[in-house]
Design a protein around this motif. Structure first.
Motif, short mmCIF file in Angstrom:
data_model
loop_
_atom_site.label_atom_id
_atom_site.label_comp_id
_atom_site.label_asym_id
_atom_site.label_seq_id
_atom_site.Cartn_x
_atom_site.Cartn_y
_atom_site.Cartn_z
N MET A 1 12.36 -18.23 5.58
CA MET A 1 11.53 -17.80 4.81
C MET A 1 10.61 -16.79 5.86
SD MET A 1 9.00 -19.73 2.25
CE MET A 1 8.52 -21.04 3.55
N LYS A 2 10.56 -15.55 5.07
CA LYS A 2 9.92 -14.52 5.75
C LYS A 2 8.57 -14.24 5.06
CE LYS A 2 10.53 -9.51 7.07
NZ LYS A 2 11.52 -8.44 6.83
N LEU A 3 7.44 -14.09 5.60
CA LEU A 3 6.05 -13.76 5.04
C LEU A 3 5.62 -12.39 5.55
CD1 LEU A 3 3.08 -14.23 3.55
CD2 LEU A 3 2.57 -15.52 5.53
N THR A 4 5.55 -11.32 4.69
CA THR A 4 4.66 -10.14 5.10
C THR A 4 3.60 -9.89 4.54
OG1 THR A 4 7.05 -9.08 5.30
CG2 THR A 4 5.02 -7.48 5.18
N VAL A 5 2.59 -9.70 5.15
CA VAL A 5 1.09 -9.29 4.72
C VAL A 5 1.04 -8.04 4.17
CG1 VAL A 5 -1.26 -9.32 5.28
CG2 VAL A 5 0.09 -11.04 6.38
N VAL A 6 1.12 -7.76 2.84
CA VAL A 6 1.03 -6.45 2.19
C VAL A 6 -0.29 -5.91 2.29
CG1 VAL A 6 1.40 -4.99 0.22
CG2 VAL A 6 2.98 -6.80 0.78
N GLY A 7 -1.28 -6.84 1.97
CA GLY A 7 -2.84 -6.58 2.12
C GLY A 7 -3.67 -7.85 2.23
N CYS A 8 -4.80 -7.73 2.99
CA CYS A 8 -5.46 -8.90 3.06
C CYS A 8 -6.98 -8.65 3.09
CB CYS A 8 -5.04 -9.60 4.70
SG CYS A 8 -5.30 -8.23 5.99
N SER A 9 -7.59 -7.77 2.66
CA SER A 9 -8.92 -7.61 2.83
C SER A 9 -9.41 -8.19 1.21
CB SER A 9 -9.11 -6.10 2.36
OG SER A 9 -10.74 -5.91 2.54
N GLY A 10 -10.57 -8.71 1.49
CA GLY A 10 -11.15 -9.51 0.40
C GLY A 10 -12.32 -8.68 -0.33
N SER A 11 -12.46 -8.87 -1.83
CA SER A 11 -13.24 -7.99 -2.45
C SER A 11 -12.87 -6.68 -3.17
CB SER A 11 -14.63 -8.31 -1.98
OG SER A 11 -15.08 -9.51 -1.98
N PHE A 12 -12.67 -6.05 -1.89
CA PHE A 12 -12.25 -4.46 -2.05
C PHE A 12 -11.38 -4.06 -0.84
CE2 PHE A 12 -16.66 -4.37 -0.30
CZ PHE A 12 -16.64 -3.47 0.69
N PRO A 13 -10.77 -2.99 -0.95
CA PRO A 13 -9.84 -2.77 0.12
C PRO A 13 -10.75 -2.19 1.29
CG PRO A 13 -8.96 -1.68 -1.69
CD PRO A 13 -10.20 -2.15 -2.10
N SER A 14 -10.37 -2.42 2.56
CA SER A 14 -11.20 -2.03 3.72
C SER A 14 -10.48 -0.60 4.25
CB SER A 14 -10.87 -2.98 5.05
OG SER A 14 -9.61 -3.09 5.21
N ALA A 15 -10.95 0.07 5.43
CA ALA A 15 -10.07 1.03 5.96
C ALA A 15 -8.85 0.99 6.38
CB ALA A 15 -11.14 1.85 6.83
N ASP A 16 -8.60 -0.44 6.83
CA ASP A 16 -7.37 -0.99 7.39
C ASP A 16 -6.38 -1.81 6.66
OD1 ASP A 16 -8.28 0.15 10.02
OD2 ASP A 16 -9.71 -1.51 9.98
N SER A 17 -6.63 -2.11 5.16
CA SER A 17 -6.04 -3.06 4.64
C SER A 17 -6.31 -2.88 2.95
CB SER A 17 -6.07 -4.37 4.78
OG SER A 17 -5.39 -5.35 4.22
N ALA A 18 -5.17 -2.91 2.29
CA ALA A 18 -5.43 -3.22 0.80
C ALA A 18 -5.74 -4.68 0.64
CB ALA A 18 -4.20 -3.07 -0.18
N CYS A 19 -6.25 -5.08 -0.63
CA CYS A 19 -6.58 -6.25 -1.01
C CYS A 19 -5.49 -7.20 -1.11
CB CYS A 19 -7.44 -6.21 -2.49
SG CYS A 19 -9.23 -5.71 -2.13
N SER A 20 -5.63 -8.45 -1.62
CA SER A 20 -4.57 -9.55 -1.40
C SER A 20 -3.43 -9.23 -1.99
CB SER A 20 -5.30 -10.76 -2.00
OG SER A 20 -6.60 -11.37 -1.36
N SER A 21 -2.27 -9.43 -1.17
CA SER A 21 -0.78 -9.32 -1.40
C SER A 21 -0.03 -9.69 -0.14
CB SER A 21 -0.56 -8.05 -2.13
OG SER A 21 0.68 -7.73 -2.64
#
Length: 250
Positions: A1-21
């Protein structure tokens, strides 16, 4: 099983990441957990637009589901070959209506179901592709779910958005990786049934006996190093901060 973090910012996107995915793959089957703000663009770094086999939405706050509106456009108005075939989309009761309202100008109220096979989540277990999935309600102001995903003897647990609650222990029991939200700062925010802080995430991982803890859903206004420190103080296993693009093999 492979997990890739697509986005991990909470509430709104940060400069470094999209929101949860989070993209979960096994045996060629590709499943996405949540599709928050900015996630659809980042997803294309990891998988083709039409290569997803299923989507699971933990709850219907925008930072976990709003890019499904853009994904509807990509699938329904596909420029080559007509609409894409419908894929399963699991979410809380009312998911189709919520996305229709968010989009605001769908050709008709049933067109989303032409490309999304909407299925209603409820506590329990089911099979999806090669995965065995267990869901349970967690503590959040709206109907919200956490997930336990099993394949080949490995276990991935995902808290979704939640305050401290008994369901987390069952979902994350003996998990190989516990992807747990840590939105709040210990001693700063104290709002019941909303989010965890780093210390509480560490405590949840300890109670569950999880082998590894990855903190996610940290908003841009929260200092992640403080939450990491607090989690390490409550949990003896390996703990780290989720980062967009990170890959874990279970």
């Amino acid at each position: 099983m492979k997990l890739t973090v697509v986005g991990c910012s909470g509430s709104f996107p940060s400069a470094d990441s999209a929101c949860s995915s989070y993209l979960v793959e096994a045996e060629g089957f590709r499943m996405l957990l949540d599709m928050g703000n900015g996630a659809l663009g980042e997803l294309q770094r990891h998988v083709g637009l039409y290569d997803l086999d299923a989507v699971l939405l933990s709850h219907l706050h925008a930072d976990h589901c709003i890019d499904m509106c853009g994904y509807f456009v990509a699938r329904y108005y596909r420029h080559d070959g007509g609409p894409a075939s419908a894929i399963p989309v699991y979410g809380p009761d009312g998911t189709e209506r919520r996305l229709n309202i968010a989009y605001g100008d769908v050709p008709d109220e049933k067109c989303m179901s032409e490309v999304f096979d909407f299925r209603t989540l409820e506590p329990g277990s089911f099979r999806l592709g090669p995965f065995s999935i267990t869901t349970d309600l967690v503590s959040h102001p709206v109907e919200a779910y956490g997930f336990r995903i099993e394949h080949g003897g490995s276990v991935l647990a995902y808290s979704g958005d939640t305050g401290p609650c008994p369901a987390l222990q069952g979902l994350a029991e003996d998990a190989d990786l516990f992807l747990c939200e840590a939105s709040f700062t210990d001693g700063k925010e104290d709002i019941p049934d909303l989010h965890l802080n780093g210390r509480e995430a560490g405590q949840a991982a300890t109670r569950a006996g999880a082998a590894r803890l990855v903190l996610t859903h940290i908003p841009p206004w929260t200092n992640p190093s403080v939450n990491l420190r607090d989690a390490q103080g409550a949990y003896d296993g390996p703990v780290e901060l989720a980062k967009a693009g990170a890959v874990y093999e279970l």
